[in-house]
Design an enzyme around this catalytic site. Sequence first.
Site, PDB file in Angstrom:
ATOM      1  N   SER A   1     -51.729   4.715  26.712  1.00 32.60           N
ATOM      2  CA  SER A   1     -51.488   3.821  26.716  1.00 32.60           C
ATOM      3  C   SER A   1     -51.568   2.761  27.481  1.00 32.60           C
ATOM      4  CB  SER A   1     -49.756   4.209  25.868  1.00 32.60           C
ATOM      5  OG  SER A   1     -49.021   4.788  27.063  1.00 32.60           O
TER       6      SER A   1
ATOM      7  N   THR B   1     -41.121 -24.065 -12.282  1.00 25.56           N
ATOM      8  CA  THR B   1     -41.397 -22.549 -12.463  1.00 25.56           C
ATOM      9  C   THR B   1     -42.768 -22.598 -13.156  1.00 25.56           C
ATOM     10  OG1 THR B   1     -40.698 -22.925 -14.834  1.00 25.56           O
ATOM     11  CG2 THR B   1     -38.945 -23.246 -12.893  1.00 25.56           C
ATOM     12  N   HIS B   2     -42.927 -21.375 -12.657  1.00 24.74           N
ATOM     13  CA  HIS B   2     -44.577 -20.419 -12.817  1.00 24.74           C
ATOM     14  C   HIS B   2     -45.321 -21.440 -13.074  1.00 24.74           C
ATOM     15  CE1 HIS B   2     -42.456 -18.949 -16.041  1.00 24.74           C
ATOM     16  NE2 HIS B   2     -41.271 -19.281 -16.205  1.00 24.74           N
TER      17      HIS B   2
ATOM     18  N   SER C   1     -65.509 -29.402   6.434  1.00 31.67           N
ATOM     19  CA  SER C   1     -66.726 -28.865   6.283  1.00 31.67           C
ATOM     20  C   SER C   1     -67.862 -28.946   6.800  1.00 31.67           C
ATOM     21  CB  SER C   1     -66.886 -28.620   4.242  1.00 31.67           C
ATOM     22  OG  SER C   1     -67.906 -28.109   4.326  1.00 31.67           O
TER      23      SER C   1
ATOM     24  N   LYS D   1     -65.056 -33.060   2.426  1.00 28.89           N
ATOM     25  CA  LYS D   1     -63.538 -31.856   2.915  1.00 28.89           C
ATOM     26  C   LYS D   1     -62.280 -31.809   3.482  1.00 28.89           C
ATOM     27  CE  LYS D   1     -64.171 -28.588   0.179  1.00 28.89           C
ATOM     28  NZ  LYS D   1     -63.684 -26.478   0.586  1.00 28.89           N
TER      29      LYS D   1
ATOM     30  N   GLU E   1     -53.704 -21.243   5.387  1.00 32.05           N
ATOM     31  CA  GLU E   1     -54.216 -20.405   5.043  1.00 32.05           C
ATOM     32  C   GLU E   1     -54.160 -18.880   5.987  1.00 32.05           C
ATOM     33  OE1 GLU E   1     -57.892 -22.626   4.306  1.00 32.05           O
ATOM     34  OE2 GLU E   1     -58.054 -21.508   2.660  1.00 32.05           O
TER      35      GLU E   1
HETATM   36  N1  ARG Z   1     -46.536   6.334  26.811  1.00 29.97           N
HETATM   37  C1  ARG Z   1     -45.248   7.379  26.971  1.00 29.97           C
HETATM   38  C2  ARG Z   1     -44.694   5.852  25.008  1.00 29.97           C
HETATM   39  O1  ARG Z   1     -45.282   5.043  24.893  1.00 29.97           O
HETATM   40  C3  ARG Z   1     -44.482   7.859  27.158  1.00 29.97           C
HETATM   41  C4  ARG Z   1     -43.617   8.273  26.610  1.00 29.97           C
HETATM   42  C5  ARG Z   1     -44.016   9.509  27.767  1.00 29.97           C
HETATM   43  N2  ARG Z   1     -43.333  11.003  27.298  1.00 29.97           N
HETATM   44  C6  ARG Z   1     -43.309  11.729  26.893  1.00 29.97           C
HETATM   45  N3  ARG Z   1     -42.549  12.655  26.375  1.00 29.97           N
HETATM   46  N4  ARG Z   1     -44.606  12.252  26.867  1.00 29.97           N
HETATM   47  O2  ARG Z   1     -44.380   7.333  24.230  1.00 29.97           O
END
Ligand code: ARG
Length: 467
Positions: A33, A165-166, A287, A293, A300
């Site tokens: 992560s 409204t609408h 544009s 334009k 948007e």
């Molecule tokens: N990278 C993990 C998370 O975002 C951290 C916690 C990990 N804990 C574990 N028991 N593997 O959740």
Amino acid sequence: MADGSSETKSSNQMWGGRFASGPDAIMEEINASIGFDKKLYAQDIRGSIAHATMLAHQGIISAEDKDKIVHGLDTILSEIDSGAFEFSRRLEDIHMNIEARLAALIGPAAGRLHTARSRNDQVALDFRLWVKEELQKTEKALTGLIAAFLDRAEEHAETVMPGFTHLQTAQPVTFGHHCMAYVEMFGRDRARVRHAIEHMDESPIGAAALAGTGFPIDRHMTAKALGFREPTRNSIDTVSDRDFALEFLSIAAIAATHLSRLAAEIVIWSTPQFGFIRLSDAFSTGSSIMPQKKNPDAAELVRAKTGRVNGSLVALLTVMKGLPLAYSKDMQEDKEQVFDAAESLELAIAAMTGMIRDVTIRADRMKAAAGSGYSTATDLADWLVREAGLPFRDAHHVTGRVVALAEQKGCDLADLPLAELQAINSAITDKVYGVLTVEASVASRTSFGGTAPSEVRKQIAWWRARN
Ligand code: ARG
């Protein structure tokens, strides 16, 4: 691969393709992560410093080790801040990356930091701190947006426009009143933000893996050091809970929905057909083929970002819905949703604040439109009730006949000769013309929260005192 450790292994036939180095590369790819949770580095370091300080205070680690740890963490903070830090995917996440670097910097003392702690409470802490700061930023941003609307409302307390409204012309209102509708909406969003900060203001650290710890820690001390009101009260819930993230996303989704409705109005109002507003060059584009334009791109995109924010809310709700207590790795999927939604919301609020401050209001066009579509028909009906004593239902019927006559003649209500009005109902006098103008119409709507300029000014003052 960042650290290259598994690249030496031969490619696996079964997995093939991009996973040139076999199943452990796949594991690393799905498990790591660090690519996104490195955003939490400052929170992680703050949490670790508070934890180490508490451990030393409680005599669980020595003051000497604590000093080394704190010094090492400070060094790591500046390394990451300056971009000198090398993140490794093999070390999975921000927690392990920092801990490994700490070991390299200070040696064995680093191993004492994780006493009475788990990554489960660590990540809950880091993420909560991050979300809390984001909520505080959101609160400020909403205050800025509300201020922009209050200024425009004040400037246009008397500017009449059609109320819809609408999306059909209904009754004349003031543009100031319409602006104040958004003040109410963003005011509610901000109240939700404040509630959420209160809800989540509890420190998770010390829940450890899920059961708490046998070490004599002081969770009140860490809670205080980290700016939380108090520690959480159940260690199982603490490491299982992502309500703070879901609340952030719910609030973000509702606020983004408000922004999207505003965006839709800006898109409609800036068309030549409506022509109620002229967007500044800063918030529109031309544009590449049609020179005439001016496109409301920023509006948007704000409208479109709502799709992303709502998607993030649904994604995290879906991640959490089947999870048994306590921590499961599924929960690692919480961060990207929140980071993405936060970025979209911040940008959308900033863009809207700029647009509202910059937009040119075409009061002449609004006024002309306000008078079309027989928008004062209700005023005529109300007059018949008030001045001629008709029951409202009868007045409604009489007014319907008057509108039909005007339609047939192709004129406005105020252009109908008195004799023709009297032919429909003899109680009508020339005083009726006094209520058929759009200015008279809005000025008469003095009920609390109504569109009369006098009432709108009261509401502006109320909000000014609270913004
Ligand atoms: N990278 C993990 C998370 O975002 C951290 C916690 C990990 N804990 C574990 N028991 N593997 O959740």
